[in-house]
Design an enzyme around this catalytic site. Sequence first.
Site, PDB file in Angstrom:
ATOM      1  N   GLY A 128       0.796  -1.216   0.000  1.00  0.00           N
ATOM      2  CA  GLY A 128       0.000   0.000   0.000  1.00  0.00           C
ATOM      3  C   GLY A 128       0.829   1.266   0.000  1.00  0.00           C
ATOM      4  N   ARG A 160      -5.917  -1.135  -2.625  1.00  0.00           N
ATOM      5  CA  ARG A 160      -5.039  -0.027  -2.230  1.00  0.00           C
ATOM      6  C   ARG A 160      -3.666  -0.074  -2.902  1.00  0.00           C
ATOM      7  NH1 ARG A 160      -5.186  -4.052   1.212  1.00  0.00           N
ATOM      8  NH2 ARG A 160      -3.315  -4.846   2.222  1.00  0.00           N
ATOM      9  N   ASN A 218       5.795  -4.934   9.156  1.00  0.00           N
ATOM     10  CA  ASN A 218       6.119  -5.807  10.274  1.00  0.00           C
ATOM     11  C   ASN A 218       7.301  -5.237  11.058  1.00  0.00           C
ATOM     12  OD1 ASN A 218       8.760  -7.553   9.649  1.00  0.00           O
ATOM     13  ND2 ASN A 218       7.643  -7.236   7.732  1.00  0.00           N
ATOM     14  N   CYS A 259      17.305   7.523  14.844  1.00  0.00           N
ATOM     15  CA  CYS A 259      16.936   6.352  14.056  1.00  0.00           C
ATOM     16  C   CYS A 259      15.638   5.784  14.632  1.00  0.00           C
ATOM     17  CB  CYS A 259      18.053   5.304  14.081  1.00  0.00           C
ATOM     18  SG  CYS A 259      18.227   4.450  15.667  1.00  0.00           S
ATOM     19  N   CYS A 262      16.072   4.784  18.236  1.00  0.00           N
ATOM     20  CA  CYS A 262      16.140   5.922  19.162  1.00  0.00           C
ATOM     21  C   CYS A 262      14.732   6.313  19.619  1.00  0.00           C
ATOM     22  CB  CYS A 262      16.796   7.123  18.494  1.00  0.00           C
ATOM     23  SG  CYS A 262      18.572   6.976  18.213  1.00  0.00           S
ATOM     24  N   CYS A 276      -2.928  -4.152   8.452  1.00  0.00           N
ATOM     25  CA  CYS A 276      -4.078  -3.905   7.577  1.00  0.00           C
ATOM     26  C   CYS A 276      -5.043  -5.079   7.560  1.00  0.00           C
ATOM     27  CB  CYS A 276      -3.584  -3.599   6.160  1.00  0.00           C
ATOM     28  SG  CYS A 276      -2.648  -2.056   6.037  1.00  0.00           S
ATOM     29  N   CYS A 337      21.130   4.526  22.716  1.00  0.00           N
ATOM     30  CA  CYS A 337      20.632   3.760  21.575  1.00  0.00           C
ATOM     31  C   CYS A 337      21.687   2.765  21.111  1.00  0.00           C
ATOM     32  CB  CYS A 337      20.257   4.694  20.429  1.00  0.00           C
ATOM     33  SG  CYS A 337      19.725   3.806  18.942  1.00  0.00           S
ATOM     34  N   CYS A 477     -13.330 -18.748  12.338  1.00  0.00           N
ATOM     35  CA  CYS A 477     -12.785 -17.399  12.141  1.00  0.00           C
ATOM     36  C   CYS A 477     -12.168 -17.358  10.745  1.00  0.00           C
ATOM     37  CB  CYS A 477     -11.782 -17.054  13.232  1.00  0.00           C
ATOM     38  SG  CYS A 477     -10.274 -18.052  13.197  1.00  0.00           S
TER      39      CYS A 477
END
Length: 519
Positions: A128, A160, A218, A259, A262, A276, A337, A477
């Site tokens: 997307g 999309r 992800n 980054c 951080c 999504c 960091c 489901c």
Amino acid sequence: LDRRALPTPTPGCTGSAGDLTMAPKKKAPKTVPNQDAELRALKQENERLRAEMSAMREAGQDGASSQKRKREDGLKWCSPGQDSLGLNDQLSTHELERYARHMSLPGFGIEGQAKLKNASVLIVGVGGLGSPAALYLAAAGVGSITLCDGDTVEVTNLQRQIIHAENRVGVAKAQSGFWSCKALNPCVNVKVELRGFTKDNAFDLLRDQTVVLDCTDNVPTRYMLSDACAALAIPLVSAAAVGLEGQLTVYNLREDTPCYRCVWPKPPAAGDCTNCARGGVLGPVPGVMGILQALEAVKVITGLGETYAGRMLIFDACSAARPFTVMKLRERDTKKCAACRLVAPAYPDVTRFDYEKFTAGTCAVKPKSKLQEFINKEHLDQTSKSSYVGTDRGIPMDTKAKPPCAGDSYQLYRMDTHAFSTYQKKTVIDVRPRHLSQTAMLEGALQMPLSEMEERFAEIKGHTKKNDKEWVIVCVCSRGNDSQLAASWLRSKGLKTTDLIGGMEMWKTDYDPTFPRLV
């Protein structure tokens, strides 16, 4: 047609029958001094030009593509704006005409377009966000674009992910993106990586990139991509879009720019993480964010205007008064960091760090609830299907519990599609989110989202047949995950319950291909 006899030709006359006129006398052509010599010279020049055009075509050029036009008299043209930059690849005549509207912009000009021509952009994720970003960067004339995605096109993407098409379902997304970008702009060099972004290819993909676009969905890949870009000091344009909201920022642009690690030292908890497929998304929302990513990439490459480095843009699609909000981010943390600290970084080698383990708690919950403990115990002790029937243990529902096994895996308490289709003594409960069951569900099933089951337990009990020991409740489901939670909870309440292995997707595959795939 006049069929009268034609007169006889007169001797000494020429022409066809009936032509009685005398042939005109030929006049001697006028002669001009040196005319023959000039004609010969023009013919030779014409032949020379034709040979030159033919050679250009064979070399893959047209008559207007070379950078400097030189005639025998020494005249030529040049491009001072490009020459002053000293870049390797210069714009052809065709490209100068194609990008004329860019070069008319004050502060952009030929210099900005030449920088785009010589830039390399890596787009991780051709979904997307990556779809509009790739198309706009290709149209803008970025010299080299690498599309990285290990996934294939699904029909649910097409609402999309505008870079793909209906006839490309099942095709690798990176390959589909390649075709679309090349069709839009043949001048752009487009490369593909079909394995996705992994620890094995991370640094090979990032080598010589001008800017990187994070268009993934992800968390492990986000951390890995950010760490690798931070290690190589490559600007990273990152965006996200779920539901009706989006966000965008630019990491690693300057020494004080943070980054991803951080800003987010710890992975998000389960309640703060969605995607999504689970949360839904309105098609234009990732479109807006992907176009903004392309815009930020152009600004980073050309130095045009201000970027969102050190700031985060938040987009609310439902707000007319204030759809965009900007918030300031913390500066780069070179002390704490792990990716940015100057002395002994904790993750000097991205290829060795376990990102899956680091983000293991993302979108999942550790087994702390009573339902999770019941699920784990039940999973370990699969000796009797009826060991919990009749006993209400008073365990509250936990919609964030982790199912005991994969959605399409067999377990003692589960039912496969064949048994589901043939067994008659059953009550079917569809526990998917309401927007999915409203779109398509099995006839006769109870529409009861997982989040509503506890408050509607009395209704569930009303659909059981206490006097029939063979009667069973079957929870369904989308993919067989939430149904496991629902079935385990109902068993903890003393009801004989099972669930459908693989959910409605497995049902579609095995029995009813007309059932729509909605996630």
